[in-house]
Design a protein around this motif. Structure first.
Motif, PDB file in Angstrom:
ATOM      1  N   ALA A   5       0.863  -1.183   0.000  1.00 30.01           N
ATOM      2  CA  ALA A   5       0.000   0.000   0.000  1.00 30.01           C
ATOM      3  C   ALA A   5       0.900   1.234   0.000  1.00 30.01           C
ATOM      4  O   ALA A   5       2.084   1.125   0.340  1.00 30.01           O
ATOM      5  CB  ALA A   5      -0.886  -0.020   1.243  1.00 30.01           C
ATOM      6  N   PRO A   6       0.374   2.437  -0.370  1.00 23.78           N
ATOM      7  CA  PRO A   6       1.227   3.627  -0.440  1.00 23.78           C
ATOM      8  C   PRO A   6       1.911   3.939   0.893  1.00 23.78           C
ATOM      9  O   PRO A   6       2.987   4.548   0.915  1.00 23.78           O
ATOM     10  CB  PRO A   6       0.242   4.745  -0.812  1.00 23.78           C
ATOM     11  CG  PRO A   6      -0.878   4.041  -1.493  1.00 23.78           C
ATOM     12  CD  PRO A   6      -0.989   2.695  -0.852  1.00 23.78           C
ATOM     13  N   ASP A   7       1.347   3.500   2.021  1.00 22.60           N
ATOM     14  CA  ASP A   7       1.969   3.806   3.322  1.00 22.60           C
ATOM     15  C   ASP A   7       3.010   2.748   3.734  1.00 22.60           C
ATOM     16  O   ASP A   7       3.526   2.787   4.847  1.00 22.60           O
ATOM     17  CB  ASP A   7       0.898   3.924   4.401  1.00 22.60           C
ATOM     18  CG  ASP A   7       0.123   2.627   4.586  1.00 22.60           C
ATOM     19  OD1 ASP A   7       0.403   1.641   3.833  1.00 22.60           O
ATOM     20  OD2 ASP A   7      -0.748   2.554   5.474  1.00 22.60           O
ATOM     21  N   GLY A   8       3.280   1.805   2.877  1.00 26.70           N
ATOM     22  CA  GLY A   8       4.305   0.814   3.176  1.00 26.70           C
ATOM     23  C   GLY A   8       3.774  -0.444   3.856  1.00 26.70           C
ATOM     24  O   GLY A   8       4.539  -1.345   4.204  1.00 26.70           O
ATOM     25  N   ARG A   9       2.455  -0.503   4.040  1.00 26.75           N
ATOM     26  CA  ARG A   9       1.900  -1.733   4.601  1.00 26.75           C
ATOM     27  C   ARG A   9       1.774  -2.799   3.523  1.00 26.75           C
ATOM     28  O   ARG A   9       1.546  -2.502   2.354  1.00 26.75           O
ATOM     29  CB  ARG A   9       0.492  -1.471   5.166  1.00 26.75           C
ATOM     30  CG  ARG A   9       0.517  -0.970   6.561  1.00 26.75           C
ATOM     31  CD  ARG A   9      -0.892  -0.702   7.068  1.00 26.75           C
ATOM     32  NE  ARG A   9      -0.812   0.044   8.310  1.00 26.75           N
ATOM     33  CZ  ARG A   9      -0.520  -0.518   9.481  1.00 26.75           C
ATOM     34  NH1 ARG A   9      -0.341  -1.819   9.566  1.00 26.75           N
ATOM     35  NH2 ARG A   9      -0.424   0.222  10.563  1.00 26.75           N
ATOM     36  N   GLY A  34       1.977   3.784  -8.854  1.00 22.54           N
ATOM     37  CA  GLY A  34       1.296   5.070  -8.729  1.00 22.54           C
ATOM     38  C   GLY A  34       0.547   5.156  -7.410  1.00 22.54           C
ATOM     39  O   GLY A  34       1.072   4.786  -6.353  1.00 22.54           O
ATOM     40  N   ALA A  35      -0.724   5.569  -7.488  1.00 25.68           N
ATOM     41  CA  ALA A  35      -1.518   5.781  -6.283  1.00 25.68           C
ATOM     42  C   ALA A  35      -1.820   4.469  -5.569  1.00 25.68           C
ATOM     43  O   ALA A  35      -2.203   4.446  -4.390  1.00 25.68           O
ATOM     44  CB  ALA A  35      -2.827   6.490  -6.644  1.00 25.68           C
ATOM     45  N   GLU A  36      -1.623   3.325  -6.257  1.00 26.01           N
ATOM     46  CA  GLU A  36      -1.943   2.036  -5.626  1.00 26.01           C
ATOM     47  C   GLU A  36      -0.799   1.496  -4.779  1.00 26.01           C
ATOM     48  O   GLU A  36      -0.951   0.480  -4.128  1.00 26.01           O
ATOM     49  CB  GLU A  36      -2.296   1.012  -6.703  1.00 26.01           C
ATOM     50  CG  GLU A  36      -3.648   1.268  -7.339  1.00 26.01           C
ATOM     51  CD  GLU A  36      -4.025   0.144  -8.276  1.00 26.01           C
ATOM     52  OE1 GLU A  36      -4.179  -0.997  -7.776  1.00 26.01           O
ATOM     53  OE2 GLU A  36      -4.113   0.385  -9.482  1.00 26.01           O
ATOM     54  N   GLU A  72       8.994   6.340   1.391  1.00 25.50           N
ATOM     55  CA  GLU A  72       8.802   7.383   0.379  1.00 25.50           C
ATOM     56  C   GLU A  72       9.671   7.104  -0.841  1.00 25.50           C
ATOM     57  O   GLU A  72       9.212   7.202  -1.978  1.00 25.50           O
ATOM     58  CB  GLU A  72       9.167   8.777   0.955  1.00 25.50           C
ATOM     59  CG  GLU A  72       8.245   9.298   2.033  1.00 25.50           C
ATOM     60  CD  GLU A  72       8.381   8.529   3.350  1.00 25.50           C
ATOM     61  OE1 GLU A  72       9.504   8.054   3.643  1.00 25.50           O
ATOM     62  OE2 GLU A  72       7.371   8.372   4.056  1.00 25.50           O
ATOM     63  N   TRP A  73      10.935   6.742  -0.572  1.00 23.00           N
ATOM     64  CA  TRP A  73      11.841   6.475  -1.693  1.00 23.00           C
ATOM     65  C   TRP A  73      11.318   5.304  -2.523  1.00 23.00           C
ATOM     66  O   TRP A  73      11.289   5.357  -3.756  1.00 23.00           O
ATOM     67  CB  TRP A  73      13.249   6.158  -1.161  1.00 23.00           C
ATOM     68  CG  TRP A  73      14.238   5.973  -2.276  1.00 23.00           C
ATOM     69  CD1 TRP A  73      14.972   6.919  -2.886  1.00 23.00           C
ATOM     70  CD2 TRP A  73      14.548   4.734  -2.936  1.00 23.00           C
ATOM     71  NE1 TRP A  73      15.731   6.388  -3.885  1.00 23.00           N
ATOM     72  CE2 TRP A  73      15.493   5.030  -3.947  1.00 23.00           C
ATOM     73  CE3 TRP A  73      14.122   3.419  -2.793  1.00 23.00           C
ATOM     74  CZ2 TRP A  73      16.028   4.052  -4.797  1.00 23.00           C
ATOM     75  CZ3 TRP A  73      14.647   2.438  -3.637  1.00 23.00           C
ATOM     76  CH2 TRP A  73      15.588   2.757  -4.624  1.00 23.00           C
ATOM     77  N   LEU A  74      10.892   4.220  -1.815  1.00 21.05           N
ATOM     78  CA  LEU A  74      10.396   3.038  -2.523  1.00 21.05           C
ATOM     79  C   LEU A  74       9.212   3.394  -3.421  1.00 21.05           C
ATOM     80  O   LEU A  74       9.092   2.914  -4.548  1.00 21.05           O
ATOM     81  CB  LEU A  74       9.949   1.973  -1.521  1.00 21.05           C
ATOM     82  CG  LEU A  74      11.032   1.063  -0.936  1.00 21.05           C
ATOM     83  CD1 LEU A  74      10.431   0.141   0.109  1.00 21.05           C
ATOM     84  CD2 LEU A  74      11.681   0.239  -2.051  1.00 21.05           C
ATOM     85  N   MET A  75       8.333   4.268  -2.905  1.00 20.05           N
ATOM     86  CA  MET A  75       7.134   4.610  -3.658  1.00 20.05           C
ATOM     87  C   MET A  75       7.458   5.467  -4.878  1.00 20.05           C
ATOM     88  O   MET A  75       6.769   5.442  -5.874  1.00 20.05           O
ATOM     89  CB  MET A  75       6.143   5.375  -2.751  1.00 20.05           C
ATOM     90  CG  MET A  75       5.528   4.490  -1.674  1.00 20.05           C
ATOM     91  SD  MET A  75       4.645   3.107  -2.408  1.00 20.05           S
ATOM     92  CE  MET A  75       4.837   1.877  -1.128  1.00 20.05           C
TER      93      MET A  75
END
Lengths: 347, 199
Positions: A23-27, A95-97, A65-68
């Protein structure tokens, strides 16, 4: 044909059995079935990626953040909890996913399949890990066979050396070969002379100039003995500075004595080692096969040995003809050996 | 013939019929009782002399002897390494059958000069197959029949095997799979078991 492709979770799991969907938050939203199998009893879904994995390379990958934002990047990572299996992988931004990471064992595969009890079905058919495991196993088996072959060859080599007929220092025949030759001659009823030769003053060479000088002298002695005998004769080194010469067809004491004198004469010429003269001589005991009704190799060697001791006792640098049968074959100039030797010096 | 194959034959004869039997066969074929080295090459005629010598002494048809050899290769614990290398071919018996086309190539990855039979699997429906076997010595399909029989057991599959065209060079084995999960079979993990017997 362009545009997004949608995959069912099970198709994604089959294509990439070790993926992590973030998920975008790293979960972690989902992991592939093989990756989940590595953490039995602990569902990965819902956990923070960075709480389960340590990002090793690149160091910047330690932030979500870097990973995303990475777009596409290679990763090296490892489990935080033991067994701390290492992985290589690729992160792809969605992207957003969030992001998708696909993992593989790399060279830690051999260890991993053992630790986690993985089977063929745990790997994607396109993954060459199984081929690598097969090769590792096949090569190990082949190496084992090669190792066994080498051991057998080594054992055979040792056995062959024990059975060898050559004295490695001088290239002459050794005691085994000499006994073989004697037995064959006796069995065939051949007539021959036997000389037992022991170097005089050899110990002094070894003591004063060292073993290298001694070895050199032994090699020169071997050359002289070969020079002074014929091709059909046998020259053997049977001990440190002891030699046996078997002279085919010659049983006459005068002829044997002439040969012995020639040999002693040559041996008394100085042999040079590193510019230093080494002076030796030789004592010889000789016997002819015709001294016996039935020659016996052991007895002949014994009698020649007795005659040799007589030469030593009589002052060295000479030849003695054994008179084992008490038949009077003595000739002028020859010493007869008729009694056991007394104490002798080292030479 | 490669020493690995010759050595397997030697292992099979000595284990199954005793070392005295092997020694007699070896002398008859003109090799010492130590027999073959795994990593050397031998003339095919020597292999043939061993096989026909053994078959004669046992009064057993050569084909039956070769099939027993195939079974031995897969089921004997001393040759566990070989069973494992075959099991790498697939997760179930059908996958294994389909991997046979690659068997010679796989073997050459490990031992470049190993001359295994060239195999070709033809599929006739979902459960009927025909395995073509070409080799530089006759009888490869008999050995394969034994290997297939033992490996079906290993996978827990129930199969019917029929040899057809046994006289030709490229004889074939007909395989009918009745039940791919007939029994539990033997386990296979990708990791090498610690106490694995050497081949």
């Amino acid at each position: 044909m362009s545009g997004p492709v949608s995959l069912t979770p099970s198709a994604l799991g089959r294509l990439m059995p070790m993926h992590v969907l973030l998920a975008p938050d790293g979960r972690i939203r989902r992991v592939g079935p093989t990756l989940q199998k590595l953490r039995p009893g602990k569902l990965m879904t819902g956990h923070d990626l960075l709480s389960l994995f340590e990002m090793r390379r690149p160091r910047s990958a330690r932030s979500i953040e870097w990973l995303m934002q990475a777009g596409q990047a290679r990763l090296h990572l490892a489990f935080r909890q033991p067994p701390c299996t290492t992985f290589k992988g690729l992160v792809v931004g969605l992207g957003a996913e969030g992001a998708l990471i696909n993992l593989s064992f790399g060279i830690s595969a051999v260890e991993a399949v053992a630790q986690y009890g993985l089977t063929l079905g745990d790997f994607a058919p396109t993954d060459l890990t199984v081929e690598m495991l097969y090769l590792v196993e096949a090569k190990t088996a082949v190496m084992e066979e090669t190792r066994k072959l080498n051991q057998r060859l080594q054992a055979a080599r040792v056995a062959a050396e024990e059975q060898a007929f050559t004295d490695t220092l001088t290239g002459l025949k050794n005691r085994r070969a000499m006994e073989h030759v004697l037995t064959r001659l006796v069995d065939r009823g051949g007539r021959f002379g036997l000389m037992h030769l022991d170097l005089d003053f050899f110990k002094a060479v070894n003591d004063s100039l060292g073993h290298a000088a001694g070895d050199h002298v032994l090699q020169q002695v071997a050359r002289i003995l070969v020079d002074e005998t014929r091709r059909e004769d046998t020259v053997a080194r049977i001990g440190g500075d002891e030699f046996v010469v078997v002279i085919k067809g010659i049983v006459d004491a005068a002829e044997l004595e002439a040969t012995a004198r020639r040999i002693i004469c040559r041996l008394e010429e100085p042999i040079f080692f590193d510019g230093c003269p080494c002076r030796i001589s030789a004592s010889i005991g000789a016997i002819a096969s015709t001294h016996y009704d039935r020659p016996d190799p052991g007895l002949m060697q014994h009698d020649a040995d007795m005659a040799l001791y007589a030469s030593k006792r009589a002052g060295r640098g000479r030849m003695t003809m054994s008179d084992a049968m008490s038949i009077d074959r003595r000739r002028p100039g020859l010493t007869a050996a008729s009694s056991a030797p007394g104490p002798l010096g080292t030479d | 013939m490669h020493g690995l194959i010759n050595r397997s034959i030697q292992c099979f004869l000595a284990d199954t019929y005793g070392t005295d039997f092997w020694a007699a066969v070896a002398v008859g074929a003109g090799i010492g009782p130590q027999g073959f080295e795994t990593m050397l090459h031998y003339d095919d005629a020597l292999t043939e002399a061993v096989l026909s010598g053994a078959a004669d002494r046992l009064g057993k048809p050569r084909a039956a002897l070769l099939e027993d050899l195939g079974i031995f290769l897969v089921s004997n614990p001393r040759l566990e390494a070989l069973r494992r290398l075959l099991r790498f071919g697939g997760e179930d018996f059908i996958e294994f059958l389909q991997s046979l086309d690659d068997l010679a190539g796989r073997a050459r990855l490990a031992v470049p000069d190993l001359d295994l039979p060239d195999l070709e699997l033809q599929e006739h429906g979902a459960r009927r197959f025909r395995l073509l076997c070409r080799w530089h010595v006759p009888g490869g399909c008999h050995v394969m029949t034994g290997i297939l029989r033992a490996l079906a057991d290993d996978y827990g599959a129930l199969v019917v095997l029929n040899l057809c065209d046994a006289t030709a060079d490229d004889a074939a084995v007909e395989i009918e799979l009745l039940d791919s999960r007939f029994s539990e079979g033997r386990g296979f993990s990708l990791a090498i078991p610690v106490d694995q017997g050497a081949a």
